[in-house]
Design an enzyme around this catalytic site. Structure first.
Site, short mmCIF file in Angstrom:
data_model
loop_
_atom_site.label_atom_id
_atom_site.label_comp_id
_atom_site.label_asym_id
_atom_site.label_seq_id
_atom_site.Cartn_x
_atom_site.Cartn_y
_atom_site.Cartn_z
CG ASP A 124 -6.69 -4.27 1.66
OD1 ASP A 124 -6.65 -4.70 2.80
OD2 ASP A 124 -5.83 -3.41 1.15
CG ASP A 179 -1.99 -1.14 1.31
OD1 ASP A 179 -2.65 -1.23 0.11
OD2 ASP A 179 -2.26 -1.68 2.24
#
Length: 208
Positions: free
Chosen positions: A167, A27
């Site tokens: 996610d 990320d």
């Protein structure tokens, strides 16, 4: 990787390498599109030297299309961009593929899957955020199950092979529910890295 120990990142990466995990999810946050800053391309380049798993790079940033060459140079397998951050999503998806990567499109919790109707044919994966993006260890948004099921129906009705990734708040309980709803790929961060035996935890998730 957001939940890894950054002081001992090599150790955590080698743990992932030795595990049954299929990919490493990274990320990248800019503090603008999401209220947090994570890491940038120098870290991605360093990870490339150690990671043996395909890298799934998720850009939580404004104007992600500007950084397609950098992500491709890192050796990323999949590049995920947010629907909400791309004014010209079709052009961005095409550019990602032209750079030799798979193209993923991410939706925030408030963004309906119906908005993908005219792009779903062109993407390799859709990432559904089941928490508000920016921080790890958040509580799973239960509405994500219904959203996953709706996306599964859209993909199946069109006869596509597009993957569904989810996610946020993934653990043993929510993972089972998400798989039943039609998810293909699950991102588990805090649940894995903060467990007593991460390799065993990954194995248990893979067996669901």
């Amino acid at each position: 990787m957001l939940s890894a120990d950054f002081l001992n990142l090599r150790n955590d990466l080698e743990m992932v390498n030795a595990s049954e995990a299929d990919w490493l999810h990274l990320d990248i946050m800019d503090g603008v599109f999401v209220p947090n800053i994570s890491f940038g391309f120098p870290v991605l380049e360093a990870v490339k030297q150690v990671c043996t798993k395909p890298m799934d790079v998720h850009l939580m940033i404004v104007e992600p299309q500007k950084f397609i060459p950098e992500v491709a140079a890192s050796g990323a397998y999949m590049m995920n961009v947010h629907y909400e951050a791309c004014c010209h999503l079709h052009r961005t998806v095409a550019a990602i593929k032209d750079a030799g990567m798979k193209a993923g499109v991410t939706l925030n919790p408030h963004t309906p899957v119906s908005l993908l109707e005219d792009i779903i044919h062109d993407v390799d994966m859709v990432l559904l955020m089941s928490v508000n993006p920016g921080f790890g260890a958040q509580k799973f948004i239960k509405h994500s199950l219904e959203k996953t099921a709706r996306l599964r129906q859209m993909i199946d009705n069109k006869g596509l092979q597009t993957l569904i990734e989810v996610d946020g708040g993934v653990n043993r309980e929510t993972a089972r529910l998400l798989l039943d709803a039609g998810a293909d790929v699950l991102v588990a961060g805090n649940y894995v890295f903060k467990s007593a035996d991460p390799i065993q935890t990954i194995k248990e998730l893979k067996q669901l």
